[in-house]
Design a protein around this motif. Structure first.
Motif, PDB file in Angstrom:
ATOM      1  N   ASP A 222       0.835  -1.214   0.000  1.00 11.24           N
ATOM      2  CA  ASP A 222       0.000   0.000   0.000  1.00 11.24           C
ATOM      3  C   ASP A 222       0.870   1.265   0.000  1.00 11.24           C
ATOM      4  OD1 ASP A 222      -2.307  -1.486  -0.007  1.00 11.24           O
ATOM      5  OD2 ASP A 222      -2.670  -1.288   2.159  1.00 11.24           O
ATOM      6  N   THR A 223       1.897   1.255   0.814  1.00  6.90           N
ATOM      7  CA  THR A 223       2.791   2.414   0.881  1.00  6.90           C
ATOM      8  C   THR A 223       3.516   2.613  -0.443  1.00  6.90           C
ATOM      9  OG1 THR A 223       3.096   2.029   3.251  1.00  6.90           O
ATOM     10  CG2 THR A 223       4.722   3.424   2.164  1.00  6.90           C
ATOM     11  N   ALA A 224       3.937   1.517  -1.067  1.00 10.79           N
ATOM     12  CA  ALA A 224       4.612   1.620  -2.370  1.00 10.79           C
ATOM     13  C   ALA A 224       3.666   2.192  -3.418  1.00 10.79           C
ATOM     14  CB  ALA A 224       5.130   0.254  -2.791  1.00 10.79           C
ATOM     15  N   ARG A 225       2.396   1.755  -3.405  1.00  9.72           N
ATOM     16  CA  ARG A 225       1.412   2.303  -4.350  1.00  9.72           C
ATOM     17  C   ARG A 225       1.215   3.802  -4.129  1.00  9.72           C
ATOM     18  NH1 ARG A 225      -2.372  -1.201  -2.562  1.00  9.72           N
ATOM     19  NH2 ARG A 225      -1.509  -3.241  -2.940  1.00  9.72           N
ATOM     20  N   GLN A 226       1.095   4.209  -2.889  1.00 10.13           N
ATOM     21  CA  GLN A 226       0.911   5.625  -2.584  1.00 10.13           C
ATOM     22  C   GLN A 226       2.127   6.439  -3.016  1.00 10.13           C
ATOM     23  OE1 GLN A 226       0.123   5.695   1.608  1.00 10.13           O
ATOM     24  NE2 GLN A 226      -1.986   5.009   1.390  1.00 10.13           N
TER      25      GLN A 226
ATOM     26  N   ASP B  71       4.240   5.667  -5.423  1.00 15.86           N
ATOM     27  CA  ASP B  71       4.220   5.739  -6.888  1.00 15.86           C
ATOM     28  C   ASP B  71       3.239   6.801  -7.382  1.00 15.86           C
ATOM     29  OD1 ASP B  71       6.138   3.787  -7.145  1.00 15.86           O
ATOM     30  OD2 ASP B  71       4.686   2.152  -7.455  1.00 15.86           O
ATOM     31  N   GLU B  72       2.107   6.904  -6.735  1.00 14.29           N
ATOM     32  CA  GLU B  72       1.110   7.910  -7.114  1.00 14.29           C
ATOM     33  C   GLU B  72       1.662   9.316  -6.887  1.00 14.29           C
ATOM     34  OE1 GLU B  72      -2.162   9.818  -8.481  1.00 14.29           O
ATOM     35  OE2 GLU B  72      -1.688   7.680  -8.682  1.00 14.29           O
ATOM     36  N   VAL B  73       2.317   9.535  -5.775  1.00 12.52           N
ATOM     37  CA  VAL B  73       2.899  10.847  -5.493  1.00 12.52           C
ATOM     38  C   VAL B  73       3.981  11.171  -6.528  1.00 12.52           C
ATOM     39  CG1 VAL B  73       4.315  12.129  -3.822  1.00 12.52           C
ATOM     40  CG2 VAL B  73       2.324  10.849  -3.042  1.00 12.52           C
ATOM     41  N   ARG B  74       4.793  10.182  -6.871  1.00 10.65           N
ATOM     42  CA  ARG B  74       5.836  10.398  -7.885  1.00 10.65           C
ATOM     43  C   ARG B  74       5.220  10.760  -9.241  1.00 10.65           C
ATOM     44  NH1 ARG B  74       9.700   5.340  -6.254  1.00 10.65           N
ATOM     45  NH2 ARG B  74      10.806   6.402  -4.580  1.00 10.65           N
ATOM     46  N   ARG B  75       4.150  10.060  -9.614  1.00 12.62           N
ATOM     47  CA  ARG B  75       3.465  10.392 -10.878  1.00 12.62           C
ATOM     48  C   ARG B  75       2.959  11.829 -10.859  1.00 12.62           C
ATOM     49  NH1 ARG B  75      -0.172   6.159 -10.321  1.00 12.62           N
ATOM     50  NH2 ARG B  75       1.228   4.446 -10.003  1.00 12.62           N
ATOM     51  N   ARG B  76       2.379  12.242  -9.757  1.00 17.83           N
ATOM     52  CA  ARG B  76       1.850  13.602  -9.660  1.00 17.83           C
ATOM     53  C   ARG B  76       2.979  14.633  -9.745  1.00 17.83           C
ATOM     54  NH1 ARG B  76      -1.899  13.807  -4.552  1.00 17.83           N
ATOM     55  NH2 ARG B  76      -2.200  15.930  -5.314  1.00 17.83           N
ATOM     56  N   ILE B  77       4.101  14.340  -9.087  1.00 14.30           N
ATOM     57  CA  ILE B  77       5.243  15.259  -9.136  1.00 14.30           C
ATOM     58  C   ILE B  77       5.777  15.345 -10.557  1.00 14.30           C
ATOM     59  CG2 ILE B  77       7.652  15.556  -8.413  1.00 14.30           C
ATOM     60  CD1 ILE B  77       6.802  14.487  -5.656  1.00 14.30           C
ATOM     61  N   ASP B  78       5.906  14.168 -11.225  1.00 14.39           N
ATOM     62  CA  ASP B  78       6.377  14.169 -12.619  1.00 14.39           C
ATOM     63  C   ASP B  78       5.439  14.977 -13.510  1.00 14.39           C
ATOM     64  OD1 ASP B  78       8.557  12.646 -11.949  1.00 14.39           O
ATOM     65  OD2 ASP B  78       7.677  10.739 -12.632  1.00 14.39           O
ATOM     66  N   LYS B  79       4.162  14.835 -13.303  1.00 20.15           N
ATOM     67  CA  LYS B  79       3.173  15.576 -14.097  1.00 20.15           C
ATOM     68  C   LYS B  79       3.326  17.074 -13.867  1.00 20.15           C
ATOM     69  CE  LYS B  79      -1.780  15.699 -14.957  1.00 20.15           C
ATOM     70  NZ  LYS B  79      -3.093  15.171 -14.546  1.00 20.15           N
TER      71      LYS B  79
END
Length: 98
Positions: A70-74, A76-84
Motif C-alpha cells: 500500500d505504501t509503495a502504491r501511494q 508511486d502515485e505521489v511520484r506520478r503527480r510530481i512528474d506531471k
C-alpha cells in the motif's frame, strides 16, 4: 480342604490382604496423580488459549507485506503527480505580470 490347605490359609490370607492393600494404595496414588495431571493440563490449555488470543492480535508478516505494498502504491502515485507537475512549462514573464 485338606490339612495342608488349612495350614497355609491363614498365612496366604495375610499375604493376600497385604498385597491387596499395596494394590489399593497404588491405585489411589495413580488416581491422585491423574487428577493432578488433569489439573495441570487444564491450566496449560488455558494459558495456551491466552497466547493464541495474543498471537491473533499480533502484526504478522502478511500484514507487513500488505502495508508495504500500500505504501509503495501511494509513493508511486505521489511520484506520478510530481512528474506531471514538473512537465508543465513554467509560466512566461508576460503571463506572470497579468
Amino acid at each position: 480342604m485338606t490339612d495342608e490347605e488349612r495350614r497355609r490359609s491363614p498365612i496366604e490370607r495375610h499375604v493376600q490382604s497385604a498385597l491387596l492393600g499395596v494394590v489399593m494404595l497404588l491405585m489411589g496414588w495413580v488416581g491422585n496423580t491423574l487428577i493432578a495431571v488433569g489439573k495441570s493440563v487444564a491450566i496449560i490449555e488455558t494459558q495456551m488459549g491466552g497466547f493464541s488470543a495474543q498471537l491473533a492480535g499480533m502484526y504478522r508478516s502478511s500484514d507487513a507485506q500488505r502495508d508495504l505494498a500500500d505504501t509503495a502504491r501511494q509513493l508511486d502515485e505521489v511520484r506520478r503527480r510530481i512528474d506531471k507537475l514538473e512537465r508543465v512549462p513554467p509560466p512566461t514573464e508576460i503571463e506572470h505580470r497579468r
